[in-house]
Design a protein around this motif. Structure first.
Motif, PDB file in Angstrom:
ATOM      1  N   CYS A 192     -27.226 -18.480  -5.589  1.00 24.12           N
ATOM      2  CA  CYS A 192     -27.952 -19.154  -4.504  1.00 24.12           C
ATOM      3  C   CYS A 192     -29.172 -19.879  -5.089  1.00 24.12           C
ATOM      4  O   CYS A 192     -29.976 -19.270  -5.783  1.00 24.12           O
ATOM      5  CB  CYS A 192     -28.412 -18.132  -3.471  1.00 24.12           C
ATOM      6  SG  CYS A 192     -29.534 -18.814  -2.227  1.00 24.12           S
ATOM      7  N   CYS A 238     -22.939 -14.419  -4.672  1.00 22.36           N
ATOM      8  CA  CYS A 238     -23.655 -15.405  -3.847  1.00 22.36           C
ATOM      9  C   CYS A 238     -25.147 -15.371  -4.148  1.00 22.36           C
ATOM     10  O   CYS A 238     -25.788 -16.407  -4.335  1.00 22.36           O
ATOM     11  CB  CYS A 238     -23.411 -15.123  -2.364  1.00 22.36           C
ATOM     12  SG  CYS A 238     -23.729 -13.414  -1.890  1.00 22.36           S
ATOM     13  N   LEU A 290     -23.514 -14.720   3.170  1.00 23.07           N
ATOM     14  CA  LEU A 290     -24.929 -14.862   2.820  1.00 23.07           C
ATOM     15  C   LEU A 290     -25.594 -15.912   3.716  1.00 23.07           C
ATOM     16  O   LEU A 290     -26.700 -15.702   4.212  1.00 23.07           O
ATOM     17  CB  LEU A 290     -25.115 -15.224   1.342  1.00 23.07           C
ATOM     18  CG  LEU A 290     -26.554 -15.094   0.840  1.00 23.07           C
ATOM     19  CD1 LEU A 290     -27.048 -13.663   0.896  1.00 23.07           C
ATOM     20  CD2 LEU A 290     -26.712 -15.630  -0.581  1.00 23.07           C
ATOM     21  N   CYS A 313     -23.246 -20.254  -1.685  1.00 18.88           N
ATOM     22  CA  CYS A 313     -22.762 -18.879  -1.530  1.00 18.88           C
ATOM     23  C   CYS A 313     -21.247 -18.858  -1.354  1.00 18.88           C
ATOM     24  O   CYS A 313     -20.552 -18.031  -1.943  1.00 18.88           O
ATOM     25  CB  CYS A 313     -23.454 -18.184  -0.361  1.00 18.88           C
ATOM     26  SG  CYS A 313     -23.624 -19.186   1.132  1.00 18.88           S
ATOM     27  N   CYS A 367     -16.483 -10.464   2.830  1.00 20.44           N
ATOM     28  CA  CYS A 367     -17.439 -10.057   1.805  1.00 20.44           C
ATOM     29  C   CYS A 367     -16.932  -8.818   1.072  1.00 20.44           C
ATOM     30  O   CYS A 367     -16.586  -7.827   1.694  1.00 20.44           O
ATOM     31  CB  CYS A 367     -18.780  -9.742   2.459  1.00 20.44           C
ATOM     32  SG  CYS A 367     -20.034  -9.206   1.301  1.00 20.44           S
ATOM     33  N   CYS A 369     -18.745 -17.306  -4.170  1.00 19.48           N
ATOM     34  CA  CYS A 369     -18.042 -16.063  -3.815  1.00 19.48           C
ATOM     35  C   CYS A 369     -16.589 -16.122  -4.250  1.00 19.48           C
ATOM     36  O   CYS A 369     -15.879 -17.070  -3.928  1.00 19.48           O
ATOM     37  CB  CYS A 369     -18.106 -15.843  -2.304  1.00 19.48           C
ATOM     38  SG  CYS A 369     -17.191 -14.399  -1.779  1.00 19.48           S
TER      39      CYS A 369
END
Lengths: 252, 258
Positions: B224, B220, B176, B165, B214, B169
């Motif tokens: 993932c 993410c 996350l 994540c 975020c 990102c």
């Protein structure tokens, strides 16, 4: 005070500030767009364009309790505070993000991030730069685009002048389209940041964001589009005292 | 199969690092990505070069050790898989493949593709646990949990803490990971008691480690290997906002009359 400091010190706290100020600024944008549509509704029986009348209504916001301009200045102050908080907080967050990845990837492939979400800084900066320009053009009249002389309070005539040249209309249309992009991601994003999004309502919230960003963009673009294509009647001079009459009738 | 690899080489934490190109022959399409890396390392060792250092352990997709950004995506182009479960048949003969370590201020590169992920351990230490008493245990079936809630908690608990994540990102955010841990514990009755202090403390540590913030890109979730939903980020936001704005209430003490 400590609690606020701790809260704003955290990344989620900052995001919360961006989201809440974003809601207020969105409220303003939506109202502004709706107000602009008054250009299409014509004139009062005495010949004053509805949008000029609407501008006067804004100046006398809160009357008769508040003196003229006071309600408007309160609203302006609130919006300014929101804008400053929104921008400053985003700058702080961006600095944090830049520090978080000092070495970039040689190759980077995006799977989910939308174009609008990746353009937030670009659209935001353009809007930020546009705001003072827009005020100088249509509120104070310091910047003149087109040949028509600015007359304070004669909104219809000022719009007619400002949007009579292609670059005035096009520049405005580009900026409001970027506003739409900013809202497309920002509206959904604020629900997520405030913890209000959930898989069971995600579709509805995203639909709401799409619909509102599209409506706002179209609503804003319609005005310069109508003027530049010559669909709008040319402004007719009217006696400024007519406006004062409206003012006094609305006050009593 | 014949492939061309562009791999990040970095001798130590202090080395500045660079991309190196390797042409690799005799790659079997049924090799996992890590087996291909083993194959490359054998080659390099035979030639007397330094093999490429990379993290790996279980090689069955549950330990969270393997960590490579392959062609710009954490754990490679296949969704919902770790690097060890990615096979060479997912690539084409003659492909050029870029392999880079997780890029994050909080995950310093130790060597080549190996990064130090102890920042995650410190986030866990800040609140990713439940305080249990050491006395006799209650009968397990005496605590009833709604199946939907249990399933939701288990969805969050599938997080293997690999750090994809953060790597995926654009902002290098660990939301996350933190959200998955906060949610899987906070959703269950055993972890409910410490729900709000946990959210506060883990987010505090997360920020302290130097992760980004975020921006709701959902990158993410897409990268993932356990496909954990960003719905948990929304939930973490709720928990954190409550924890900071509403929850820390001290209602003990005397009051004055008037």
């Amino acid at each position: 005070m400590n609690q606020i400091q701790r809260f704003y010190g955290s990344s989620i706290g900052k995001k919360f500030v961006v989201a809440v100020t974003g809601v207020i600024l969105f409220g303003f944008i939506a109202m502004h767009m709706a107000g602009n549509l008054k250009v299409f509704t014509g004139n009062t029986p005495s010949g004053v364009p509805h949008i000029d009348e609407y501008a006067l209504f804004l100046q006398t916001l809160g009357a008769p309790m508040l003196p003229k301009m006071m309600g408007l200045w309160i609203a302006r102050a609130v919006l300014l505070v929101c804008l400053v908080l929104h921008v400053v907080t985003v700058i702080l967050l961006s600095q944090q993000n830049r520090r978080a990845r000092p070495i970039p990837y040689v190759r980077s492939e995006k799977q989910a991030a939308s174009v609008a979400s990746r353009l937030m800084m670009v659209s935001g900066l353009v809007i930020l730069a546009f705001i003072p320009f827009h005020i100088l053009q249509f509120t104070t009249g310091n910047i003149q685009i087109g040949n028509r002389t600015f007359v304070h309070g004669h909104v219809y005539s000022n719009l007619y002048g400002g949007f009579s040249v292609w670059y005035g209309a096009l520049g405005y249309a580009i900026v409001v389209t970027l506003v739409g992009f900013h809202l497309f991601h920002g509206l959904w994003s604020l629900f997520q940041t405030l913890g209000l999004d959930n898989p069971d309502r995600n579709n509805k919230i995203r639909a709401f964001s799409v619909v509102f960003s599209v409506i706002v963009t179209i609503g804003f673009v319609l005005v310069p589009l109508a003027f530049i294509t010559g669909l709008m009647p040319s402004p007719v001079d009217y006696d400024p005292s007519l406006l004062n009459q409206i003012n006094s009738t609305s006050n009593h | 199969m014949r492939i061309r690899l562009q791999i990040w080489r970095q001798a130590s934490r202090d080395d500045s690092g660079h991309m190196d190109t390797y042409n690799l022959d005799g790659v079997n399409p049924d090799m996992s990505f890590l087996e291909m890396m083993d194959h490359l390392n054998e080659d390099l060792t035979k030639k007397g070069h330094d093999p490429v250092a990379f993290d790996h352990d279980c090689r069955e997709g549950v330990c969270g050790m393997c960590s490579m950004v392959i062609n710009g995506q954490a754990h490679g182009p296949k969704q919902g898989t770790t690097t060890c479960q990615l096979y060479m048949r997912h690539f084409n003969d003659g492909d050029e493949i870029f392999v880079e370590p997780w890029r994050s201020q909080a995950f310093p590169v130790v060597k080549d593709l190996v990064v130090d992920r102890s920042a995650f351990d410190r986030v866990i230490q800040a609140g990713g646990f439940i305080s249990n008493h050491s006395g006799p245990k209650p009968e397990p079936n005496s605590i009833l949990i709604e199946p939907e809630v249990a399933e939701q908690a288990l969805d969050a608990a599938t997080c293997i803490g690999c750090g994809a994540c953060v790597a995926a990102c654009p902002n290098g955010s660990a939301m996350l990971f933190t959200a998955a841990k906060v949610s899987h514990l906070g959703l269950l009755p055993q972890g409910e008691t410490e729900r709000y202090p946990r959210a506060r403390n883990m987010v505090k540590q997360m920020d302290k480690e130097g992760f980004g913030s975020c921006r709701n890109y959902a990158e993410c979730e897409a990268q993932c290997p356990k496909e954990i939903s960003i719905a948990f980020i929304s939930r973490l936001n709720t928990d954190y906002l409550k924890a900071s704005l509403v929850e820390p209430k001290d209602r003990r003490g005397k009051m004055k009359s008037q």
